[in-house]
Design an enzyme around this catalytic site. Structure first.
Site, short mmCIF file in Angstrom:
data_model
loop_
_atom_site.label_atom_id
_atom_site.label_comp_id
_atom_site.label_asym_id
_atom_site.label_seq_id
_atom_site.Cartn_x
_atom_site.Cartn_y
_atom_site.Cartn_z
N ARG A 1 -5.29 16.45 3.91
CA ARG A 1 -4.24 15.43 4.12
C ARG A 1 -2.94 15.90 3.46
NH1 ARG A 1 -3.53 9.16 2.38
NH2 ARG A 1 -3.14 8.35 4.44
N ASP B 1 0.85 -1.20 0.00
CA ASP B 1 0.00 0.00 0.00
C ASP B 1 0.88 1.24 0.00
OD1 ASP B 1 -2.26 1.92 1.09
OD2 ASP B 1 -3.29 0.04 0.65
N ASP B 2 0.35 2.35 0.46
CA ASP B 2 1.01 3.65 0.45
C ASP B 2 2.43 3.58 1.05
OD1 ASP B 2 1.39 6.33 0.28
OD2 ASP B 2 -0.35 6.88 1.48
N ASN C 1 -7.73 10.48 -2.43
CA ASN C 1 -7.95 10.71 -1.00
C ASN C 1 -8.46 12.07 -0.58
OD1 ASN C 1 -7.61 8.47 0.73
ND2 ASN C 1 -5.49 8.32 0.08
N CYS D 1 -10.48 2.97 -5.10
CA CYS D 1 -10.46 3.32 -3.68
C CYS D 1 -10.54 4.84 -3.62
CB CYS D 1 -9.15 2.83 -3.06
SG CYS D 1 -8.94 3.24 -1.31
N LYS E 1 -3.99 -0.91 -6.71
CA LYS E 1 -5.05 -0.24 -5.94
C LYS E 1 -4.94 1.25 -6.23
CE LYS E 1 -6.38 0.63 -1.12
NZ LYS E 1 -5.98 0.37 0.28
N TRP E 2 -5.99 1.82 -6.77
CA TRP E 2 -5.99 3.21 -7.25
C TRP E 2 -6.79 4.07 -6.29
CZ3 TRP E 2 -5.70 4.55 -13.00
CH2 TRP E 2 -5.89 5.92 -13.21
N ASP E 3 -6.08 4.89 -5.53
CA ASP E 3 -6.73 5.67 -4.47
C ASP E 3 -7.00 7.11 -4.92
OD1 ASP E 3 -7.72 6.16 -1.92
OD2 ASP E 3 -5.99 5.31 -0.89
N ASP F 1 -12.78 2.53 4.76
CA ASP F 1 -11.64 2.37 5.67
C ASP F 1 -12.11 1.81 7.01
OD1 ASP F 1 -9.72 3.14 3.94
OD2 ASP F 1 -9.35 5.12 4.81
C1 GLA Z 1 -6.78 5.65 2.00
C2 GLA Z 1 -7.24 4.24 1.71
C3 GLA Z 1 -6.53 3.27 2.60
C4 GLA Z 1 -5.03 3.41 2.40
C5 GLA Z 1 -4.59 4.84 2.64
C6 GLA Z 1 -3.14 5.04 2.25
O1 GLA Z 1 -7.22 6.07 3.24
O2 GLA Z 1 -8.63 4.11 1.86
O3 GLA Z 1 -6.93 1.95 2.35
O4 GLA Z 1 -4.70 2.98 1.11
O5 GLA Z 1 -5.38 5.75 1.87
O6 GLA Z 1 -2.72 6.33 2.41
#
Ligand code: GLA
Length: 702
Positions: free
Chosen positions: A435, A358-359, A472, A518, A468-470, A540
């Site tokens: 953020r 992930d991130d 935010n 996402c 996984k394409w976020d 989340d």
């Molecule tokens: C969002 C996503 C999480 C994770 C974080 C990473 O909040 O919903 O699942 O990937 O970003 O920064």
């Protein structure tokens, strides 16, 4: 499928169980006549005198656009309700009146080039209208999907003149009712509480669900049901509309004093308008419409089937989904090759299919203050490179997934220092952070292409099976330095088109990679994203009790195969004072399974349990991908539950949760092909944390 009754000038669209009909009146107007259970007899328009209304003198004093049910409504020319189509002309007024010109039908449909849409389609009706004053042609499309009882609607505006027009309203889907008695059912929420089912009786005036956040959002979903008051999960009449779009939308119902009601769906009128230059055309996104006399489950099933058959990429829709271990909730940004290899060992041991990084793997990203935009590997964390890391992961028998958030830019990034003009912004106005990040100007083609190519460059030689394409944050101070003043009103739609372009570029660059959508949890869970991403991160909030509500709502509009659900250790509910992996796993069976916890710290018993869970999930995954989901009927606010039945009626699984202190006896009947199964909820298992709940799982698969 599409019939024309010449004598009465009726065009009727039949699907397997429904009929949708309109009437062409005096070669001038297209009136809406019927939508509901399949019928041969479409009620003809009857003139009635309407007092105190504008009328069309050419027809008769008793014909008023304000009094009829129309297929589309036009601003300022006699229909005094809220109207869906409005264009500002060269005289500076927005009075719009499209007159019917012709219709034609053809097999299949016209695919969209730059937006998600429903593929396939049995037959299409195209109705052409023209407005002389603005010199604009409008084509209204209805594509029939016979087997799923769905009709897809959108319109195309064509400027046939030389003057630029401004499209102010483009609500391309309208349903007028003569005598409406409905509840408005929608999916409302917020971050951590996405898509909770919300239902209330229609009241006089307007009620709507909309987003002005630049993405479909956690707060509102581009979906609504009009439910007859007597309908329940399995019976009664329901209409549903799903807008295939990921940006600002509105779905609105307006109830008049005399019980007439107009429902409209489309692009949000407050935040999007479009300059249409001479010779240009503009296509709206589409809306999927359906009707069922089999209650809420009926419309859900039609939509699930439609999305699976026509919207989700056919290559992935029915392919077994990998069970993932995602690093986010366990380690956040503290990832590096050594830590992740240990995760991979533990994951392989219990039968997990894939490690998702992930991130935190790129740029100088050690927390959320920097690096979005700098899509190159952080070599301090992955000293030997991603290719070699991937090789090691695959050697352990796992696949590899990775996280990206391409539509964002941190002020603290190399990209921003080179291209501060690539963030969304308005001259002389401060930019709000969220953020620590700004939003990349997705309306700027140069920025879109650059970022997409930099991601492709970094990942192209890496053995990778999932991305996984976020996304935010929501949009604020929406403006683009790439466009002149006149075009600023288009930026929100251009943004979404840029998003789709980038999705197209990346999914084409990685044709074998499964993408998961996402957006700060489930903030962009819509049919537009599903076109590119067969599954979407739901929330989340992975607490099982919270998830019940979220998933029950999500499955109203979207199939279980789209709902990404993880077993985690992040528990916010005081039902939980000790881990109960069984409960968490059962809840996660409401979608496609993953794990998101420190897998290296599981005890031997917990590992065994997880291994068993994964084995069971894999046995059930055919049902999750292909089956019909039915939410249980007659539940109280404390209860949740559904069952999934295979299309051939031979297999099922059933889930029931009761968040109260005492078990409740309810009998549910599942109609299998050769037998009926009765499930008695008084046999539910008691789970005691600080509070008590009862839950129950049953399935036909050993
Ligand atoms: C969002 C996503 C999480 C994770 C974080 C990473 O909040 O919903 O699942 O990937 O970003 O920064």
């Amino acid at each position: 499928m599409i019939r024309f009754d010449k004598e009465n000038q009726i065009i009727a669209i039949d699907t397997k169980n429904t009929t949708y009909a309109m009437q062409i009146l005096r070669d001038k107007y297209v009136l809406h006549r019927y939508f509901g259970k399949k019928t041969k007899d479409v009620p003809l328009y009857e003139e009635r005198l309407l007092q105190f209304s504008p009328y069309d003198a050419e027809i008769s004093r008793s014909f008023s656009l304000d009094a009829v049910a129309s297929e589309l409504s036009f601003f300022g020319s006699g229909d005094l309700r809220d109207t869906g189509i409005k264009i500002k002309n060269r005289y500076g007024n927005s009075v719009t009146k499209f007159i019917y010109k012709s219709f034609r039908t053809f097999k299949g449909r016209i695919p969209f080039g730059d937006m998600p849409y429903s593929r396939n389609g049995d037959e299409t009706l195209e109705i052409t209208y023209f407005d002389d004053v603005s010199n604009c042609r409008l084509k209204s499309y209805y594509t029939v999907y016979y087997d799923t009882d769905t009709i897809v609607r959108y319109v195309v505006f064509e400027n046939a003149g030389k003057d630029t027009l401004l499209i102010e309203n483009a609500l391309a889907c309208q349903l007028d009712f003569e005598n409406a008695d409905f509840e408005f059912v929608c999916l409302a929420g917020q971050y951590y509480h996405e898509r909770n089912i919300t239902a209330y009786p229609l009241h006089f005036g307007k009620q709507s669900i909309y987003s002005e956040r630049g993405h479909s959002s956690a707060n509102a979903n581009p979906f609504a049901i009009l439910k007859s008051p007597a309908a329940d999960e399995n019976s009664g009449e329901c209409y549903a509309a799903e807008f295939v779009y990921s940006g600002d939308f509105e779905l609105q119902a307006e109830l008049m004093y005399d019980k007439r009601m107009r429902f409209m769906a489309g692009l949000n009128r407050h935040t999007i308008s479009w300059n249409l230059r001479g010779g240009d055309s503009f296509t709206t996104p589409e809306t999927i419409l359906t009707f069922s006399a089999e209650g809420l489950n009926g419309v859900s099933r039609n939509l699930h089937d439609h999305l699976r058959a026509n919207v989700i990429n056919p290559k992935f829709v029915y392919a077994p989904r990998p069970v993932v271990i995602n690093t986010w909730e366990a380690v956040h940004f503290n990832i590096n090759e050594d830590v992740l290899l240990k995760y991979a060992d533990a994951a392989a041991e219990i039968g997990i299919d894939m490690l998702v990084v992930d991130d935190g793997w790129f740029g100088k990203r050690n927390d959320d203050t920097s690096s979005l935009g700098d899509w190159y590997l952080n070599t301090e964390k992955f000293k030997n490179g991603l290719e070699s890391f991937s090789e090691k992961i695959h050697n352990k028998g796992l696949k590899l997934g990775i996280w990206i958030e391409p539509e964002m830019i941190n002020p603290k990034s190399e990209l921003y220092s080179k291209h501060p003009d690539w963030a969304l912004q308005c001259p002389n106005r401060e930019k709000s952070l969220w953020r620590h990040q700004l939003v990349l100007d997705m309306s700027n083609d140069e920025a879109v292409t650059y970022v997409a190519n930099s991601i492709i460059e970094t990942l192209k030689d890496v053995k990778l099976e999932y991305i996984k394409w976020d996304f935010n944050r929501s949009l604020s101070e929406v403006g683009s330095l790439a466009f002149d003043e006149e075009r600023q009103c288009e930026i929100k739609h251009r943004f979404v088109l840029g998003t789709y372009k980038m999705h197209k570029m990346l999914t084409e660059a990685f044709p074998d990679v499964i993408f998961e959508g996402c957006s700060g949890g489930g903030g962009r869970f819509d049919a537009g994203i599903l076109f590119y991403c067969p599954q979407i991160w739901t929330s989340d909030d992975t607490d099982p009790i919270e998830r019940l509500k979220i998933q029950q709502g999500t499955m109203t509009a979207y199939p279980l195969s789209a709902i990404s659900a993880h077993v985690s250790n992040t528990l916010i509910n005081d039902y939980e004072d000790r881990p109960d992996y069984d409960l968490r796993f059962k809840v996660a069976l409401g979608g496609v399974l993953g794990y998101e916890l420190d897998i290296t710290s599981l005890s031997p018993e917990e590992k065994k349990e997880a291994e068993k869970q994964i084995r069971l999930y894999k046995k059930l995954s055919g049902l999750i991908l292909h089956g019909d989901a039915f939410r249980l009927s007659g539940l109280s606010d404390n209860e949740y539950g559904f069952y999934v039945l295979s299309k051939d009626g031979t297999e099922y699984y059933f889930e029931y949760y009761n968040l109260s202190d005492a078990p409740v006896q309810r009998l549910f009947e599942i109609k299998l092909r050769d037998e009926k199964v009765i499930i008695d909820t008084s046999k539910a298992v008691k789970y005691s944390g600080n509070k008590t709940l009862y839950y129950m799982f049953s399935c036909s698969i050993a």
